[in-house]
Design a protein around this motif. Sequence first.
Motif, PDB file in Angstrom:
ATOM      1  N   PHE A 172     -37.162 -14.969  -7.952  1.00  0.00           N
ATOM      2  CA  PHE A 172     -38.312 -14.094  -7.689  1.00  0.00           C
ATOM      3  C   PHE A 172     -38.485 -13.162  -8.892  1.00  0.00           C
ATOM      4  O   PHE A 172     -37.558 -12.432  -9.252  1.00  0.00           O
ATOM      5  CB  PHE A 172     -38.039 -13.301  -6.417  1.00  0.00           C
ATOM      6  N   VAL A 173     -39.668 -13.205  -9.499  1.00  0.00           N
ATOM      7  CA  VAL A 173     -39.905 -12.432 -10.725  1.00  0.00           C
ATOM      8  C   VAL A 173     -41.140 -11.546 -10.574  1.00  0.00           C
ATOM      9  O   VAL A 173     -42.266 -12.054 -10.539  1.00  0.00           O
ATOM     10  CB  VAL A 173     -40.104 -13.360 -11.951  1.00  0.00           C
ATOM     11  N   PRO A 174     -40.974 -10.227 -10.473  1.00  0.00           N
ATOM     12  CA  PRO A 174     -42.133  -9.330 -10.515  1.00  0.00           C
ATOM     13  C   PRO A 174     -42.775  -9.390 -11.901  1.00  0.00           C
ATOM     14  O   PRO A 174     -42.124  -9.083 -12.902  1.00  0.00           O
ATOM     15  CB  PRO A 174     -41.527  -7.945 -10.245  1.00  0.00           C
ATOM     16  N   ALA A 175     -44.032  -9.853 -11.968  1.00  0.00           N
ATOM     17  CA  ALA A 175     -44.657 -10.111 -13.275  1.00  0.00           C
ATOM     18  C   ALA A 175     -46.073  -9.555 -13.375  1.00  0.00           C
ATOM     19  O   ALA A 175     -46.858 -10.019 -14.189  1.00  0.00           O
ATOM     20  CB  ALA A 175     -44.667 -11.614 -13.549  1.00  0.00           C
ATOM     21  N   SER A 176     -46.383  -8.558 -12.545  1.00  0.00           N
ATOM     22  CA  SER A 176     -47.749  -8.044 -12.563  1.00  0.00           C
ATOM     23  C   SER A 176     -47.945  -6.896 -13.544  1.00  0.00           C
ATOM     24  O   SER A 176     -49.063  -6.457 -13.777  1.00  0.00           O
ATOM     25  CB  SER A 176     -48.160  -7.601 -11.155  1.00  0.00           C
ATOM     26  N   GLY A 177     -46.848  -6.405 -14.124  1.00  0.00           N
ATOM     27  CA  GLY A 177     -46.947  -5.257 -15.023  1.00  0.00           C
ATOM     28  C   GLY A 177     -47.764  -5.547 -16.272  1.00  0.00           C
ATOM     29  O   GLY A 177     -47.603  -6.587 -16.908  1.00  0.00           O
ATOM     30  N   ALA A 178     -48.645  -4.615 -16.626  1.00  0.00           N
ATOM     31  CA  ALA A 178     -49.443  -4.752 -17.846  1.00  0.00           C
ATOM     32  C   ALA A 178     -48.592  -4.464 -19.064  1.00  0.00           C
ATOM     33  O   ALA A 178     -47.628  -3.699 -19.009  1.00  0.00           O
ATOM     34  CB  ALA A 178     -50.636  -3.797 -17.794  1.00  0.00           C
ATOM     35  N   ALA A 179     -48.964  -5.079 -20.183  1.00  0.00           N
ATOM     36  CA  ALA A 179     -48.202  -4.894 -21.424  1.00  0.00           C
ATOM     37  C   ALA A 179     -48.688  -3.694 -22.226  1.00  0.00           C
ATOM     38  O   ALA A 179     -48.111  -3.378 -23.266  1.00  0.00           O
ATOM     39  CB  ALA A 179     -48.301  -6.154 -22.281  1.00  0.00           C
ATOM     40  N   SER A 180     -49.725  -3.016 -21.755  1.00  0.00           N
ATOM     41  CA  SER A 180     -50.346  -1.949 -22.552  1.00  0.00           C
ATOM     42  C   SER A 180     -49.355  -0.887 -22.993  1.00  0.00           C
ATOM     43  O   SER A 180     -49.444  -0.365 -24.112  1.00  0.00           O
ATOM     44  CB  SER A 180     -51.504  -1.313 -21.777  1.00  0.00           C
ATOM     45  N   ILE A 237     -31.829 -15.816  -3.076  1.00  0.00           N
ATOM     46  CA  ILE A 237     -32.966 -15.394  -3.899  1.00  0.00           C
ATOM     47  C   ILE A 237     -32.467 -14.534  -5.051  1.00  0.00           C
ATOM     48  O   ILE A 237     -31.846 -13.485  -4.841  1.00  0.00           O
ATOM     49  CB  ILE A 237     -34.011 -14.620  -3.073  1.00  0.00           C
ATOM     50  N   PHE A 238     -32.728 -14.997  -6.272  1.00  0.00           N
ATOM     51  CA  PHE A 238     -32.410 -14.227  -7.479  1.00  0.00           C
ATOM     52  C   PHE A 238     -33.620 -13.360  -7.830  1.00  0.00           C
ATOM     53  O   PHE A 238     -34.758 -13.829  -7.765  1.00  0.00           O
ATOM     54  CB  PHE A 238     -32.124 -15.157  -8.660  1.00  0.00           C
ATOM     55  N   ILE A 239     -33.390 -12.112  -8.209  1.00  0.00           N
ATOM     56  CA  ILE A 239     -34.476 -11.222  -8.615  1.00  0.00           C
ATOM     57  C   ILE A 239     -34.192 -10.683 -10.014  1.00  0.00           C
ATOM     58  O   ILE A 239     -33.098 -10.200 -10.297  1.00  0.00           O
ATOM     59  CB  ILE A 239     -34.657 -10.044  -7.642  1.00  0.00           C
ATOM     60  N   LYS A 240     -35.207 -10.794 -10.875  1.00  0.00           N
ATOM     61  CA  LYS A 240     -35.053 -10.330 -12.252  1.00  0.00           C
ATOM     62  C   LYS A 240     -36.424  -9.985 -12.819  1.00  0.00           C
ATOM     63  O   LYS A 240     -37.413 -10.665 -12.530  1.00  0.00           O
ATOM     64  CB  LYS A 240     -34.403 -11.432 -13.097  1.00  0.00           C
ATOM     65  N   ASN A 241     -36.512  -8.920 -13.616  1.00  0.00           N
ATOM     66  CA  ASN A 241     -37.793  -8.490 -14.171  1.00  0.00           C
ATOM     67  C   ASN A 241     -38.310  -9.452 -15.234  1.00  0.00           C
ATOM     68  O   ASN A 241     -37.541 -10.121 -15.935  1.00  0.00           O
ATOM     69  CB  ASN A 241     -37.675  -7.086 -14.757  1.00  0.00           C
ATOM     70  N   ILE A 242     -39.627  -9.481 -15.400  1.00  0.00           N
ATOM     71  CA  ILE A 242     -40.282 -10.428 -16.305  1.00  0.00           C
ATOM     72  C   ILE A 242     -39.880 -10.237 -17.752  1.00  0.00           C
ATOM     73  O   ILE A 242     -39.804 -11.204 -18.517  1.00  0.00           O
ATOM     74  CB  ILE A 242     -41.834 -10.329 -16.158  1.00  0.00           C
ATOM     75  N   ASP A 243     -39.606  -8.997 -18.190  1.00  0.00           N
ATOM     76  CA  ASP A 243     -39.376  -8.758 -19.618  1.00  0.00           C
ATOM     77  C   ASP A 243     -37.914  -8.851 -20.024  1.00  0.00           C
ATOM     78  O   ASP A 243     -37.583  -8.695 -21.202  1.00  0.00           O
ATOM     79  CB  ASP A 243     -39.938  -7.388 -20.032  1.00  0.00           C
ATOM     80  N   ASN A 244     -37.019  -9.128 -19.074  1.00  0.00           N
ATOM     81  CA  ASN A 244     -35.591  -9.201 -19.388  1.00  0.00           C
ATOM     82  C   ASN A 244     -35.189 -10.654 -19.625  1.00  0.00           C
ATOM     83  O   ASN A 244     -34.583 -11.300 -18.776  1.00  0.00           O
ATOM     84  CB  ASN A 244     -34.770  -8.583 -18.256  1.00  0.00           C
ATOM     85  N   VAL A 245     -35.561 -11.173 -20.799  1.00  0.00           N
ATOM     86  CA  VAL A 245     -35.260 -12.561 -21.149  1.00  0.00           C
ATOM     87  C   VAL A 245     -34.769 -12.620 -22.589  1.00  0.00           C
ATOM     88  O   VAL A 245     -35.044 -11.729 -23.398  1.00  0.00           O
ATOM     89  CB  VAL A 245     -36.500 -13.477 -21.001  1.00  0.00           C
TER      90      VAL A 245
END
Length: 509
Positions: free
Chosen positions: A74-82, A279-287
Motif C-alpha cells: 500500500f503506497v500513499p502517492a497523492s502528495g504533490a511534488a510542488s 499489508i506493507f505500507i511505505k511512502n511514495i518518495d522513499n525508494v
Amino acid sequence: MFSEKDKLQIQNRGSNIEIVNQQIEKFKKGFPFLHVEEAASVGKGIIQLDQEKLQKNIKRYEAKVISGIKPLKFVPASGAASRMFKALFEALEECETSKTPEEVLKENKAVKQFVDEIEKFAFYQELKNKISENSEEESCKNQVGYLLSEKGLNYGSLPKGLLKFHKYKNIDRTPFEEHLAEGAKYAKDSAGKVRLHFTVSPEHQESFENLLQKIKEPYENELSVTFEISFSQQKPSTDTIAVDLENEPFREADGSLLFRPGGHGALIENLNDLDADIIFIKNIDNVVPDKLKKSTIDYKKALAGVLLKYQEKIFLYQKELNEKHPVALDHAFLAEAANFLENQLNTKPAESQYYTEKEQLYHYLKEKYNRPLRVCGMVKNEGEPGGGPFWAKNPDETVSLQVVESSQIDPNSMQQQTIISHATHFNPVDLVCGVKNYKGEKYNLLEYTDPATGFISKKSKDGKNLKAQELPGLWNGAMSNWNTLFAEVPIETFNPVKTVNDLLREQHQ
C-alpha cells in the motif's frame, strides 16, 4: 447554522450534519495532548534483529508465502511534488521580478547546486530536449522554467510518483516504477502475482494509469511476475470543514462551505477497503535504485516474519478467548495471556485493570487480543524530522507503544518535551500490517482509531484566515488501538526525497 443548500452540499460529499457538527465542536474545544511516559528504545519496546534473527524471520515469511498467504503493498502517492521545488519557484519569481539569474545563483545555494549539477538528474536529458525543441538556450532561468512549467516538463504540478528519480542504462525510473520493482521482490505471492495499491489524487489517476499501461508488460517480463495494480482516491466524505477564526463555517465567495482534505489519516478508509493477509505500507518518495534495494527487501521480509511470529501466538489466544466461555478457561491460561499481552505485545494495564476477578480479566484480554496487529520499522535518530516511537497513555488508561508526532505533545510541558528530546529512534513510515483475525476475517479498521488525536492548523484562502482540521494520522491516531510492535531497521532503508536536490545524494545516483 446550516441552510438547506448547505445540508445538500454536505450530503453530496458523502458526509452528514452530525459529523460536520462534531468537527466544528473540535475546533472550539481543541484536541487533547497525548501523554507520553517515555521514549521506546532497544530492549524496551524496540526489537533488534541480529543477522541470525533477521534471516530466521525472512525464512519464516518466505515459507508462509509459499504456503499461500496473500501479501499486498500500500503506497500513499497523492502528495504533490510542488514542495520539492520551493527554492526553484522562489528563484524563478525573483528572476522575473527583481534579480538577474547571476544574482539568484550567488545568493541561493540550493539553486546553485541544482544548476551546477543538473546533468546528474534523471530528468536532465528530457529537459534539455524540451528546451531545444523551443530553440532556446539552456540558461539557468530556462532550465528552472521548463522544469516547472506546463510548457516544459510541468514538474511543479505533478505528483512525486510521476517524476523521474533514477537513471539506469537504458531507462529512467519514476518512484511509481521503483515501487513496482521493489514490490516484486517481497510482495509476491506463491503464484508470482504482485499486488500493489496506490492512493492518488483525482486529477492524476489517469496519468498513473497511462504510465502503468506503458510499462506493465516490460516490467513483468523483466521481473518474471504478474502485476495487479489498483488505485483509489481519498474519499470526499473524509474531508473536514474549515472554519473562520471565530469557529464559524468558512464560506467561499459563492456562499458554499469550504471543505479541505483530512490529511493522510483519511487513508485508513482506503486501507480498510483492501483484502490481504499481509499489508506493507511505505511512502511514495522513499525508494532507491536497484543496486541499493537489498537491505530494504531483507528488512521488509523480516518485519513480516516478526508479525507472523507474534500473530501465530495471538491467534491461539484469540481462539480460546472467542470460542470458550470464561468458566471453561482456567486461571493459568488467563495469566499466561495477560503476561504475553503486557510483556510481548507491550500493552500495560492501568493499576485498576489488574483484575482479580476471572470474568473481568477475561473481557479485558478478549478486547485487547481482538485487534489488528502492526510491526513498525524504526530508524536510529539522526536528526531527521518526523514522529517517533514512545510509550503513551491511552484513553482507557492503559499504556502501550504508539507512533507519536511532535504536534501531539504539549509544547508547554517541560516534562513531556524532555521525554520527546530523549527519543533514540524516529518513524520512517515502514509498516507491516496484519488486518485479519484467527478465522481469516477482516477487522473493520475504522473501529480502532482514536478520534481525539486530530490536529488543527492555521491556513488562508483568498486572503482570508481560516482554521483547518486534520484527521488522526494514518500511522499514529488512525492506528492507535492496534497491537503494536517496533523493530529497528537500518538507516539505509530510509531515503526520502523532500527537495529536488535530495536526488543528488549518493543513494539516488
